[in-house]
Design an enzyme around this catalytic site. Sequence first.
Site, PDB file in Angstrom:
ATOM      1  N   GLU A  96      -4.160  -9.443   3.429  1.00 20.60           N
ATOM      2  CA  GLU A  96      -4.864  -9.172   4.688  1.00 20.60           C
ATOM      3  C   GLU A  96      -6.031 -10.116   4.942  1.00 20.60           C
ATOM      4  O   GLU A  96      -6.324 -10.463   6.088  1.00 20.60           O
ATOM      5  CB  GLU A  96      -5.362  -7.720   4.718  1.00 20.60           C
ATOM      6  CG  GLU A  96      -4.262  -6.683   4.965  1.00 20.60           C
ATOM      7  CD  GLU A  96      -3.528  -6.239   3.710  1.00 20.60           C
ATOM      8  OE1 GLU A  96      -3.652  -6.925   2.665  1.00 20.60           O
ATOM      9  OE2 GLU A  96      -2.822  -5.215   3.750  1.00 20.60           O
TER      10      GLU A  96
ATOM     11  N   GLU B 142       0.838  -1.206   0.000  1.00 20.40           N
ATOM     12  CA  GLU B 142       0.000   0.000   0.000  1.00 20.40           C
ATOM     13  C   GLU B 142       0.873   1.257   0.000  1.00 20.40           C
ATOM     14  O   GLU B 142       0.564   2.248  -0.660  1.00 20.40           O
ATOM     15  CB  GLU B 142      -0.935  -0.022   1.219  1.00 20.40           C
ATOM     16  CG  GLU B 142      -1.977  -1.130   1.109  1.00 20.40           C
ATOM     17  CD  GLU B 142      -2.811  -1.281   2.357  1.00 20.40           C
ATOM     18  OE1 GLU B 142      -2.263  -1.723   3.382  1.00 20.40           O
ATOM     19  OE2 GLU B 142      -4.003  -0.929   2.319  1.00 20.40           O
TER      20      GLU B 142
HETATM   21  C1  3H9 Z   1      -1.356  -5.072   7.120  1.00 20.31           C
HETATM   22  O1  3H9 Z   1      -0.363  -4.791   6.523  1.00 20.31           O
HETATM   23  C2  3H9 Z   1      -2.508  -4.146   7.362  1.00 20.31           C
HETATM   24  C3  3H9 Z   1      -2.551  -2.944   6.437  1.00 20.31           C
HETATM   25  O2  3H9 Z   1      -3.268  -3.242   5.281  1.00 20.31           O
HETATM   26  C4  3H9 Z   1      -3.289  -1.779   7.034  1.00 20.31           C
HETATM   27  C5  3H9 Z   1      -2.887  -1.232   8.311  1.00 20.31           C
HETATM   28  C6  3H9 Z   1      -3.578  -0.009   8.709  1.00 20.31           C
HETATM   29  N1  3H9 Z   1       4.150  -8.676  11.363  1.00 20.31           N
HETATM   30  O3  3H9 Z   1       6.979 -16.394   7.867  1.00 20.31           O
HETATM   31  P1  3H9 Z   1       8.380 -16.319   8.383  1.00 20.31           P
HETATM   32  C7  3H9 Z   1       7.576 -12.470  11.445  1.00 20.31           C
HETATM   33  S1  3H9 Z   1      -1.533  -6.608   7.844  1.00 20.31           S
HETATM   34  C8  3H9 Z   1       4.860  -9.163  12.390  1.00 20.31           C
HETATM   35  O4  3H9 Z   1       8.880 -17.427   9.223  1.00 20.31           O
HETATM   36  P2  3H9 Z   1       9.288 -16.331   5.631  1.00 20.31           P
HETATM   37  C9  3H9 Z   1       7.163 -13.912  11.720  1.00 20.31           C
HETATM   38  O5  3H9 Z   1       6.270 -13.981  12.795  1.00 20.31           O
HETATM   39  C10 3H9 Z   1      -0.042  -7.460   7.438  1.00 20.31           C
HETATM   40  N2  3H9 Z   1       5.723 -10.193  12.268  1.00 20.31           N
HETATM   41  O6  3H9 Z   1       9.427 -16.063   7.193  1.00 20.31           O
HETATM   42  C11 3H9 Z   1       8.503 -14.552  11.996  1.00 20.31           C
HETATM   43  O7  3H9 Z   1       8.846 -14.219  13.321  1.00 20.31           O
HETATM   44  P3  3H9 Z   1       9.701 -15.223  14.226  1.00 20.31           P
HETATM   45  C12 3H9 Z   1      -0.068  -7.986   6.071  1.00 20.31           C
HETATM   46  C13 3H9 Z   1       5.849 -10.736  11.049  1.00 20.31           C
HETATM   47  O8  3H9 Z   1      10.495 -15.772   4.999  1.00 20.31           O
HETATM   48  C14 3H9 Z   1       9.454 -13.804  11.050  1.00 20.31           C
HETATM   49  O9  3H9 Z   1       8.786 -12.590  10.717  1.00 20.31           O
HETATM   50  N3  3H9 Z   1       1.096  -8.803   5.841  1.00 20.31           N
HETATM   51  C15 3H9 Z   1       5.111 -10.272   9.945  1.00 20.31           C
HETATM   52  O10 3H9 Z   1       8.929 -17.783   5.392  1.00 20.31           O
HETATM   53  C16 3H9 Z   1       9.757 -14.556   9.781  1.00 20.31           C
HETATM   54  O11 3H9 Z   1       8.524 -14.931   9.180  1.00 20.31           O
HETATM   55  C17 3H9 Z   1       1.086 -10.136   5.971  1.00 20.31           C
HETATM   56  O12 3H9 Z   1       0.093 -10.741   6.230  1.00 20.31           O
HETATM   57  C18 3H9 Z   1       4.233  -9.187  10.136  1.00 20.31           C
HETATM   58  N4  3H9 Z   1       3.517  -8.657   9.128  1.00 20.31           N
HETATM   59  O13 3H9 Z   1       8.014 -15.496   5.142  1.00 20.31           O
HETATM   60  C19 3H9 Z   1       2.422 -10.821   5.739  1.00 20.31           C
HETATM   61  N5  3H9 Z   1       5.431 -11.032   8.875  1.00 20.31           N
HETATM   62  O14 3H9 Z   1      10.993 -15.424  13.510  1.00 20.31           O
HETATM   63  C20 3H9 Z   1       2.586 -11.974   6.658  1.00 20.31           C
HETATM   64  C21 3H9 Z   1       6.339 -11.922   9.304  1.00 20.31           C
HETATM   65  O15 3H9 Z   1       9.799 -14.539  15.546  1.00 20.31           O
HETATM   66  N6  3H9 Z   1       3.886 -12.560   6.566  1.00 20.31           N
HETATM   67  N7  3H9 Z   1       6.600 -11.755  10.605  1.00 20.31           N
HETATM   68  O16 3H9 Z   1       8.869 -16.480  14.290  1.00 20.31           O
HETATM   69  C22 3H9 Z   1       4.226 -13.480   5.640  1.00 20.31           C
HETATM   70  O17 3H9 Z   1       3.473 -13.797   4.743  1.00 20.31           O
HETATM   71  C23 3H9 Z   1       5.566 -14.141   5.751  1.00 20.31           C
HETATM   72  O18 3H9 Z   1       5.996 -14.034   7.094  1.00 20.31           O
HETATM   73  C24 3H9 Z   1       6.655 -13.523   4.838  1.00 20.31           C
HETATM   74  C25 3H9 Z   1       8.052 -14.114   5.218  1.00 20.31           C
HETATM   75  C26 3H9 Z   1       6.343 -13.897   3.381  1.00 20.31           C
HETATM   76  C27 3H9 Z   1       6.734 -12.042   5.003  1.00 20.31           C
END
Ligand code: 3H9
Length: 653
Positions: free
Chosen positions: A116, A96
Amino acid sequence: MNKVITLDNPPVNALSFAYSEKILKEIEAAENDASVTSVTITGANGYFSAGVDVNDFAKEWDPSGTTVRDIIEAIERSGKVYIAAIDGVALGGALELALACDRRVATARSKLGLPEIKLGLIPGAGGTQRLPRLIDAQAALQMMLKGETVSAERALELGLIDVIMSLSNDPEHRAEGAPDEGTHTKRRVSELKVKLPPSTQAFALPYVIAQAHKTVPPEESGGLAAHKLIDAVQAAFELPFSRGLAREYRLFDELVGSAPSLALRHLFFAERELSKIPSLPPAAPLEIKSAGVVGGGTMGTGIAITFANAGIPVTVVEPSAEQVAKARQTIFGMFMHQVKRGRLTQEEAWKRGQSIEFSDDYAALGECDLVIEAVFENMSVKKEVFAKLDAVVKPGAILASNTSTLDIDEMASVTKRPEQFLGLHFFAPANIMKLLEIVRGKSTSAQTLATAFKLAKQLRKVAVLSANAFGFIGNRMFFEYTREAVALAEEGVPPARVDAAMKKFGMAMGPFATFDLSGIDVFWHVAQGRPDLALARTPILDRLYEQKRLGQKTGKGFYTYAEGSREAIRDEEIEQLFAQLAKKAGVTQNPDVSDAEIAQRIVGALIKSGEEILRDGVALRPGDIDIVWIYGYGFPPYRGGPMFHSQQELAHA
Ligand code: 3H9
């Protein structure tokens, strides 16, 4: 002069409240510096950014603090040109942010998306208003409804990015060479016109598609986010940008506290906890370059395909040439089915098929790094297999059993390598189901466990550690779950009603339909070895087994099935049989229970069993149990799994 702002907040550059404040300050500094004419926003640590920090939602979500919305609003107000230079993942709030920039460039390996909805939310920093303005509105809606992540190539086709280019390693010169670099024309996405006129069809179609892909939970509960998403995108058609944005903000803020979103966020973190094993010494995983499977039945062939799909060569062993031919045919048929369905190209199916070898001689497994046994669920048969394997498979290689209930240590005892022995319990169909239970024996080494977790990732499975106890996590609970379903039927509630109530609760399938799918004989055999099981003491299994009503495979089980069909047809004979058995056992009849009571009793039995499993140390955490039930047994994700569900029920009691 161009100023570079780098998102650098390890591990994934998440935009937390605190980090957003820092970035906002950098933007304000750039805005106040007259020599800065353009700003490049880029990432670090191999990511652009994973979006807003999901942990911030767990606290009281307070949009009056600094969020990515403030960063975006500052960019939108600015007269300077902003370039998003993306390398790696750009998700959610981070995409975004990129959408608010005037240009977007990305490296070929980048992945972009607004996921999301998978957290029960909608994009809440302008995504629902800008994406349908920048790209085809229907494609935009579909992307957001599915929470789909697209490659840079697809993003370019869609017009989501301006160009694919490599970025300089030097952060200060990140987007050098980007088209229009140095020209100072603003290109605000918010000023573009939505690319498709509103029509009911345009909205309905992607919703239906998303339902079919099961990314959108059913309407009555989890579908909330999907409806709000459609509502927000509708505003992009009907309202000026600023009013559409206000609607999106309101809808997003409402969703943060919704029950489905809380559940889905719980699952997001529970999934990431799975491989964290307290008290396990660190160990470097081995690389599995080739694997073997003993047994070419349903499980064995599914496991072999799973390895082939992950690019790991695999050898399947069956005892006779005839059985080898059958296994080969099964695997060939499964690949052809994928081709027919358009899921695989002919070439890819051929390539994967070629990576599977077949033999009737255990010696063919000698050089494998890992061999999985998937033979009949019987301890002496399995021990015989492992004694043979231990003699021919090279030292140091891992031996694993795909047993769903039996004692791993007893099997390991016939080998000289109990440290390299464990359970790898795949769920049928193994090439489709995401769950893998990793069963730790008393001697299983840290390295063997680390290897199993790494392998699971390669196989694209979600792996949960279980202690070596009867039925491990999933099946031990499943026996209690089905026992309660049988108890209801004994009390006069027709199996079809029990199943309908559980589907209404959100289960992918009712318990009796699951019995029929798995095979009544499978449960009967387990019950023979475990007379202490409550399920084993119910006479219905014996009766069905005697009558050869084994489920779908014999056309009759708790339901009947027309030839070649999987459609379960209610069978009054079964209801009469339950009535006879109940009469004999003196079970009081109570057929007038509500659907809610049915679900409460069955899920209650499940939860009680989950609590016992935690108490006995079979599962590490409640979240691990939740993941098992979501990925292995079709528990509705928007309820967060049985243990989370129970916690929520208690909180609201
Ligand atoms: C949003 O953005 C809302 C907005 O539209 C509006 C707001 C107003 N936050 O998956 P991994 C941590 S909602 C916090 O093992 P990979 C994860 O917990 C968000 N932590 O690695 C882990 O921690 P730990 C929309 C996060 O390389 C570490 O990072 N975004 C977040 O296999 C490694 O993660 C999503 O939904 C986060 N957003 O995959 C994206 N993301 O090492 C969600 C990750 O302590 N995330 N962590 O266990 C993903 O899809 C995958 O984590 C990603 C990396 C592809 C990024």
